[in-house]
Structures are given as C-alpha cells and as structure tokens.
Design a protein around this motif. Structure first.
Motif, short mmCIF file in Angstrom:
data_model
loop_
_atom_site.label_atom_id
_atom_site.label_comp_id
_atom_site.label_asym_id
_atom_site.label_seq_id
_atom_site.Cartn_x
_atom_site.Cartn_y
_atom_site.Cartn_z
N GLY A 92 1.07 -19.61 45.67
CA GLY A 92 0.45 -19.58 46.99
C GLY A 92 -0.48 -20.76 47.20
O GLY A 92 -0.54 -21.68 46.37
N GLN A 93 -1.19 -20.72 48.33
CA GLN A 93 -2.07 -21.83 48.68
C GLN A 93 -3.46 -21.32 49.01
O GLN A 93 -3.62 -20.32 49.71
N LYS A 94 -4.45 -22.02 48.51
CA LYS A 94 -5.83 -21.79 48.92
C LYS A 94 -6.31 -23.02 49.67
O LYS A 94 -5.81 -24.14 49.46
N THR A 95 -7.29 -22.82 50.56
CA THR A 95 -7.87 -23.98 51.22
C THR A 95 -9.39 -23.84 51.19
O THR A 95 -9.90 -22.77 50.85
N TRP A 96 -10.10 -24.93 51.53
CA TRP A 96 -11.56 -24.94 51.44
C TRP A 96 -12.00 -24.63 50.02
O TRP A 96 -13.03 -23.99 49.81
N THR A 97 -11.21 -25.06 49.05
CA THR A 97 -11.63 -24.91 47.67
C THR A 97 -12.75 -25.93 47.43
O THR A 97 -12.50 -27.13 47.33
N SER A 98 -13.98 -25.43 47.39
CA SER A 98 -15.12 -26.35 47.27
C SER A 98 -15.06 -27.08 45.94
O SER A 98 -15.00 -26.46 44.90
N ARG A 127 -17.55 -26.74 35.67
CA ARG A 127 -17.67 -26.62 37.13
C ARG A 127 -16.70 -25.57 37.64
O ARG A 127 -15.52 -25.59 37.30
N TRP A 128 -17.20 -24.69 38.47
CA TRP A 128 -16.37 -23.64 39.07
C TRP A 128 -16.10 -23.95 40.54
O TRP A 128 -16.94 -24.53 41.23
N CYS A 129 -14.93 -23.56 41.00
CA CYS A 129 -14.65 -23.66 42.43
C CYS A 129 -14.17 -22.30 42.93
O CYS A 129 -13.80 -21.42 42.14
N GLN A 130 -14.22 -22.17 44.24
CA GLN A 130 -13.92 -20.88 44.87
C GLN A 130 -12.54 -20.90 45.52
O GLN A 130 -12.26 -21.76 46.36
N GLY A 131 -11.68 -19.99 45.12
CA GLY A 131 -10.35 -19.89 45.73
C GLY A 131 -10.26 -18.65 46.60
O GLY A 131 -9.74 -17.62 46.15
N TYR A 132 -10.81 -18.73 47.77
CA TYR A 132 -10.84 -17.58 48.68
C TYR A 132 -9.94 -17.82 49.89
O TYR A 132 -8.89 -17.23 50.06
N GLY A 141 -24.44 -25.62 41.21
CA GLY A 141 -23.05 -25.47 41.62
C GLY A 141 -22.66 -24.01 41.80
O GLY A 141 -23.49 -23.10 41.70
N MET A 142 -21.38 -23.84 42.06
CA MET A 142 -20.90 -22.50 42.39
C MET A 142 -20.97 -21.54 41.20
O MET A 142 -21.07 -20.34 41.38
N GLY A 143 -20.91 -22.09 39.99
CA GLY A 143 -21.01 -21.23 38.82
C GLY A 143 -22.36 -20.54 38.79
O GLY A 143 -22.45 -19.35 38.49
N VAL A 144 -23.41 -21.29 39.11
CA VAL A 144 -24.75 -20.72 39.08
C VAL A 144 -25.01 -19.86 40.31
O VAL A 144 -25.51 -18.74 40.21
#
Lengths: 410, 367
Positions: free
Chosen positions: A165-171, A133-138, A101-104
C-alpha cells in the motif's frame, strides 16, 4: 503558609538544581550556546559538528533528553518538578535538547504505554540516545481527515505480515530508520480492522519519494510498500486493536504541536517582536508608535491573542497539576496555537512588505528569506495532526455534545 | 459583470479562450522553473501583441485600439486566472502614463512600439518594501536644458526586461514621472527573486542624462498614472481570485472523506458562500475603477483605492482558504494553491496594501 513537606521538596529541588548546573557545566559545550535544531524536522538532519555529537552522546547517556521517561529504558527517571528544573537550567545557559523528533514526541510515550517488554527494550533506549529516527505512517491519499478509511494492507502470512500500500505525509520518511504505521488487517470493518505496526524502513520493498512543499522544503514523503515482510513481533497491541493506540499517539502529537511557533521556527529566523520589526520596516513617530496606525492595531490585537493563549496554556498546566483533571481548555490548544502561529507569520510578511516575500538570492537578508519560508511552511499547522476543521468537530461533538448532521459524518 | 459592448465581449472571449487553451498553469510553471531573469515567455507575449492586447488603451493614432481600461482589465483578469507570466500589465501601465502625459513626439516614438509588443514598459516608483509614492527620494536635477536622474527603485515589476521606464522622481519642487529608455548606460539592474516566481528587479539610475521633455507633466499626473496601474493590477487579482475560488469549489465537490464529498459539510459550504459574496463585491469595485478611468471621472482616486483595498482583502482570503480547504495537497508544490498564495501576496503589496488604500480613502473623504 508553606507546609513542611513543600519546604523539604524545595530543598531537594535546590540540591538537584545544583547537580544539574554542575553536570551541564561539565558536559554542555559552550560553542553550542543558543543554537537549536528546531529546523531538523523540516530541512532534514544537518551533519553534526564534533561538539554537537559529544553533547548528544552526553545527554543521551544521562537520559536527560527524555527526562521523565523510566530509567530502566534509558530515560532520565525524573519527576515533573525535577524535569522543570532541568528545563530551566538548560534554557538559562542556552542549551538545546538534541534528543527529539517523532520518536520522542509521539512514538516513545505510546510504546511505553502499549508495547511489550521486549518491544520497549528494543526501541526505547535508542530513542533516548537519539540514535534512531522514527517516522509516522498514518495518512494515505484517500485517508486524510478520514484517517480510518486507510487501505494499506498487512496480510497475515503465518510468521510475518505482508504489507502492501501507500502512505503519504510520512514526516521525515526519507531520513527515517523506522516507521510506526497504521495498517489494515481486516477489510470487513473500518476502525476495528486497523493494527499498529512497526516497519523497518530498510526492509526490501519500501520506497520513499519526498514531497516538495509550497515553501520549497520537503519534510514529508510518499512511502510505498510493495510486498514488505514485517515480523509478527512488530505488532504493537492486539491485532485489529491499532485504532485506539493510533489515536492515543495523535494526542501526543497534538499536545506537542500546540506549542506551534517555537517548534517550527527556522534557523536564523526573525526573533524581534512584530512591534520592533514594524518600527524597523515602517518607521515610528516621536513617541515610538509604529507609523502605520492600522498595522499597529493589528499587531496589538495579535499580541493580545497570543498572550491570552499563553495564559491559557499556563492555566491548563496549573489545573492539571492542581488535580482538577484535564482542563477543558486543552481541546482548543491546537486550533488557537495554529491561528496564533499563522497570524504571526502573515503579520511578519505584511510588516516587511516586498522584503518579506523574497525567495532566494541577493537583496534579502537571511532573516527575511527565513520569514518567507516560515510563513509558507506555517500554512501546514492548521492542516496536519488533525486539521482545524476536524478539531472543531471534536470540540462540537465531544465537548459541547452537539449532534451529528447525519450518520457517518465526522 | 459590467455590461459589455460587442467589442468587449469578443475581446474577453478571445482572451479567455487563449488563456484556457494555450496558457494553462503548466505554462507558468515552465517559466518559473526555467528561472530566467526576464521571467516571461517571449513567444506567448508575441501572441499577446498579435492579438492586439498590448494596444487596448493606446490611441488608434498610435497603433492601438483605444478600447479603454475596462477592456484592458478584461484581458488582465483572464491572464490572472491562470497566472500567465506576461509583462502586459506593466507595459499597459507604462503606456497609460505616456498616453496621459507624453508629448506628441514621445507618444509617436514609443506608443506604437509598446502597442506592437516590441517594447516592454514599466513604472519605477517605490524605493522600499512598501508602496509609498510620497516617500520618493529619487531626483531629477536640472542640468542645462535637461535633467540628470539619480535614484534607486526597488521591486520594479518586469524590471529585468523593461526597455522603457517611467520613473517617479523629484524635480522642480514637485514629483513627476520621467521617461527613461532602458538602454541608458547609467542604469543597472539587480534581479530580485521573489516567492511568486515572476520578474522583479532593483533598478539604479546613476546620473542618467535626460532631455527636458523626459518629464511627463508634473505632480498632477502622479495619482492618475498610479491609479491606472492599481486598477489594472486589481483586475489581474480579480481573475486570480475567481480561478482560485473555482478550483477550490471543484475540489470540495470531488474530494471524498467520511464517505461523502467534503463539500457536503455545511461548515465548508458556508465558507465557500462567503468567498462567493466577497468576490462579487470585488468585481463591482474593480470594474467601477476601470470605468471611472474610461469615463474620466473625478472620483477616480477614491474608486481606485476602493478597488485595490477590496481586491487585496478578497484575494488574501481566497488564497488562504484555497490552501486550507485543499488540506494536505494544498501544501504541495504539485497543486496550484501555493502558486496563487505567493502571487497574491506580491500583488497585494504592489501599488499599495489594503491599509495604504484605506488610509487614502479616509483622507479623500475628509476623515
């Protein structure tokens, strides 16, 4: 002629290999042979079986899910050569690595580089054990390729940041426990007004809406932050110094994405070669040639490009190991990897004809249905993690030294 | 654009207006999400029939307007623009087969009902995942003074709702289309849910008894019937490519990144310019095929293969670029790019891949 030191290393590796075999023998449940969790990032986590849980716990405790991470934070503490041996031994018996996952892939390496001691102690061990589990807020709706245009605000409120605010494509946003986010902490500067913040997804004010993709899956989400309070100690790196950390993390993302096909291969997907598939769906002549000559040539052209790509991956790795510095070839990996993945998917559905375009229900095999979804999902590979266009801009500017068309352009 | 006469201009404008006003893509989405086996909106199809579009290639004597294939292509193009879920294409292809090879009695029995929109017709040709009319194994065996039809047809368009099949089968040492009413007891249909969200079915004919005149002509009729279907589907694809392109160019003009519309980037401008050129070529090829049918030209086979091959390549490119140039939102079901992409690949397979038609084109030209 091998040096004495190299011979000694080989002997050490041999004894390490024996240790690995013994440990795998004792800890890897045979029932999991050949199974992987490659689709967990796309389809969401499945309910793990007892064997899967046991395997995750064993490898998590040992730290071998992240073999090269430091032992003091729960990693394996292995050198590159040992890690390679571990990888080979796991592949040999069909053992997958459940720690991922994104953490690794992205967050962990970045935090190890930039985090405080307290942040590393808090966040790295649970990643090593596969517990968090980590997700990405970019990305944001108006900050995609132009990521630095992001507007999600984090205001300094003394002992905490207030995030709106808003993030999108947060995996995997809907399954994540924590989010690493780029937020705006200074509205007067673009790149220099961005900070890297860790946000607990259970905080009040966090709302997640899954995004339905053209493939029918929802691996991403829109994430809304409304007056979310984030403790000050969750800031990674200096205030307004998040852009370089965020970019460093993207390098981890791009290097892990260039592998392309293997990381997005759906469960039950077609594992026969395109040539074998073509013989099955189109037939072959007496000498084994695919009967559709044009398709045969297209498959060969693709296979040759894929081969050249894997040779390039290998050459780049050897050049790094040979201390020649980072290979110039690394800059093309994401784009070539994306092209190879997408060409393969388009060829697969072309070979299968109407059978490669099934959506669900009767009349299609599981592999055929997975092929359709894989083809559609694969369209994302040239968009996420820096689109093909952005990667080409980087090559043109940074590698080739070509000038900008005008100030402010990519 | 072909030079249109007054009737054709009116027809095109009517179709364009109706599709734009009454059949936005949300109408297709509604049909898709309803998930019915027949896969089209009956009210919308009734309107299509009332406007006379079901009878564009049907002779006046049988209730049609006999405007011809270029005219039918104009309507299909407009429907294609908004992915209108309609059995018009399949029905027109079936009516074309009847108009070419049906007896006077058959034409009188079926054409007015096809033209009136009461009957949905379709061609049942392929027996595998690829278009290959040479590989047909369905048989119509002589039986007294009629035939008995046996065979399984795959991915029959509108196969779930069709009231009339034109089935390609082997009989009397050749291939021929057979006229088969859909209510025959020995017919079973199995729905195939495909990525385009439209109606497709596997249709089994197990010992269907047919009268002697169910056979429409013979071998000589096979290619002309298929080339009509290929040209019509190419027209639908032309509309899809045109709309997919326009939607994409609009997005390039409005999506702002790095402080400017992304369409300001020359690399993207050139890709748009290339697509524009390809679509112009596609239009010429598609219109040439439709005109060749209307003029009864002897090079129809070659022209239809040209049209379908070019249509396949162009729509493949435009649908791929539509997703990529939309970036992330192009991957979402909320935007339309994926709908065009999925329908494109299904139609690329229908009535022959680009490779199939290039091979045929080469054969027809003696190399």
């Amino acid at each position: 002629m091998a040096s004495a030191a190299a011979i000694r290393d080989d002997q050490d590796l041999d004894s390490f290999r024996a240790e690995v075999r013994e440990w795998l023998e004792a800890n890897f449940p045979a029932s999991l042979r050949g199974k992987d969790n490659a689709m967990a990032t796309i389809e969401g986590p499945a309910q793990p079986s007892a064997d899967e849980l046991a395997w995750q716990r064993a490898i998590g405790e040992k730290g071998w899910g992240v073999p090269t991470w430091p032992k003091q934070y729960g990693g394996g503490g292995l050198g590159r050569a040992e890690a390679r041996v571990l990888g080979e031994e796991m592949a040999r018996i069909g053992a997958h690595n459940p720690i991922g996952g994104m953490g690794v892939m992205m967050f962990g390496p970045t935090l190890l580089e930039y985090g405080t001691e307290a942040q590393k102690q808090q966040h790295i061990p649970p990643i090593c054990r596969g517990e968090i589990r980590w997700c990405q807020g970019y990305s944001e709706p108006n900050a995609g390729s132009d990521l630095a245009a992001l507007q999600c605000r984090a205001e300094d409120r003394g002992d905490h940041f207030l995030v709106n605010g808003q993030k999108t494509w947060t995996s995997g946003g809907q399954w994540a426990d924590w989010c690493f986010a780029l937020v705006r902490t200074d509205t007067t500067r673009k790149h220099e007004g961005i900070s890297f913040l860790l946000i607990d997804m259970k905080s009040p004010g966090v709302e997640v809406k899954p995004i339905r993709l053209i493939s029918g899956q929802s691996p991403f989400a829109e994430t809304f932050f409304t007056d979310v309070q984030v403790p000050k100690e969750n800031l990674v790196g200096p205030l307004n110094g998040g852009w370089s950390i965020g970019k460093r993390l993207l390098q981890h993302e791009r290097s892990s994405l260039s592998g392309g096909s293997s990381s997005t291969r759906p469960r039950g997907a077609e594992d026969r070669s395109l040539g074998e598939l073509a013989k099955h769906y189109l037939g072959a002549d007496a000498e084994g040639r695919v009967s559709d000559g044009e398709l045969r040539a297209k498959i060969a052209r693709h296979e040759m490009e894929a081969r050249a790509f894997s040779l390039t991956l290998r050459r780049a790795a050897l050049e790094v190991r040979g201390n020649q510095g980072p290979s110039a070839a690394t800059s093309i990996m994401k784009n070539v990897g994306a092209k190879v993945t997408q060409d393969r998917a388009e060829l697969a559905i072309e070979v299968m004809g109407m059978n490669g375009l099934g959506w669900e229900g009767e009349g299609f095999s599981d592999k055929e249905l997975a092929t359709t979804r894989q083809w559609l999902w694969g369209k994302a590979v040239s968009i996420y993690g820096g689109s093909t266009e952005i990667q080409n801009n980087i090559v043109a500017k940074r590698i080739l030294g070509l000038p900008d068309p005008k100030p402010g352009a990519a | 654009m072909a030079v249109l006469n007054e009737e054709q201009t009116m027809l095109r404008d009517m179709a364009r207006e109706w599709v734009q006003n009454e059949q936005p893509i949300t109408a297709f989405r509604a049909v898709r999400d309803a998930g019915t086996a027949e896969g089209y909106d009956r009210d919308a199809y009734r309107t299509v029939a009332e406007m006379g579009w079901t009878g564009v290639i049907v002779p006046e004597a049988h209730g049609g307007s006999q405007f011809g294939y270029l005219s039918a292509g104009l309507v299909m193009e407009e429907l294609g623009r908004n992915l209108v879920a309609s059995p018009l294409g399949a029905t027109t292809a079936a009516a074309g087969a009847l108009a070419l090879g049906g007896s006077e009695a058959q034409q009188a029995a079926w054409l007015p009902r096809l033209a009136g929109g009461e009957v949905v017709g379709t061609l049942a040709v392929d027996e595998g995942p690829h278009h290959d009319p040479d590989k047909v194994e369905a048989t119509a065996a002589r039986d007294g003074d009629g035939y008995v039809l046996n065979g399984t047809k795959s991915f029959v368009p509108e196969g779930d709702s069709a009231h009339l099949f034109l089935v390609l089968a082997r009989a009397d040492g050749e291939r021929a289309f057979f006229l088969v009413p859909g209510d025959a007891a020995a017919i079973t249909r199995a729905r195939r849910k495909m990525a385009d969200g439209r109606s497709h079915a596997e249709v089994r004919f197990e010992g269907v008894r047919l009268p002697a005149d169910a056979k429409l002509g013979g071998e000589a009729l096979v290619d002309p019937v298929l080339d009509r279907a290929r040209s019509l589907v190419a027209a639908e694809m032309l509309g899809m490519a045109g709309q997919a392109f326009e939607t994409t160019v609009d997005y390039l003009k409005t999506r702002v990144q790095f402080g400017q519309p992304i369409g300001a980037f020359q690399a993207l401008q050139h890709r748009a310019a290339k697509m524009f050129a390809e679509i112009e070529l596609m239009r010429s090829a598609v219109e040439a095929a439709l005109e060749a049918i209307d003029a009864g030209r002897s090079d129809l086979a070659e022209t239809a293969s040209l049209a379908k091959a070019v249509a396949n390549e162009t729509l493949n490119l435009v649908s791929r670029e539509m997703v990529q140039l939309h970036g992330g939102v192009g991957m979402t079901d909320e935007y339309d790019a994926g709908l065009y992409l999925k329908r494109a690949r299904v139609l690329e397979n229908q009535w022959g891949s680009a490779g199939f038609h290039r091979d045929r084109f080469a054969k027809l030209n003696g190399y």
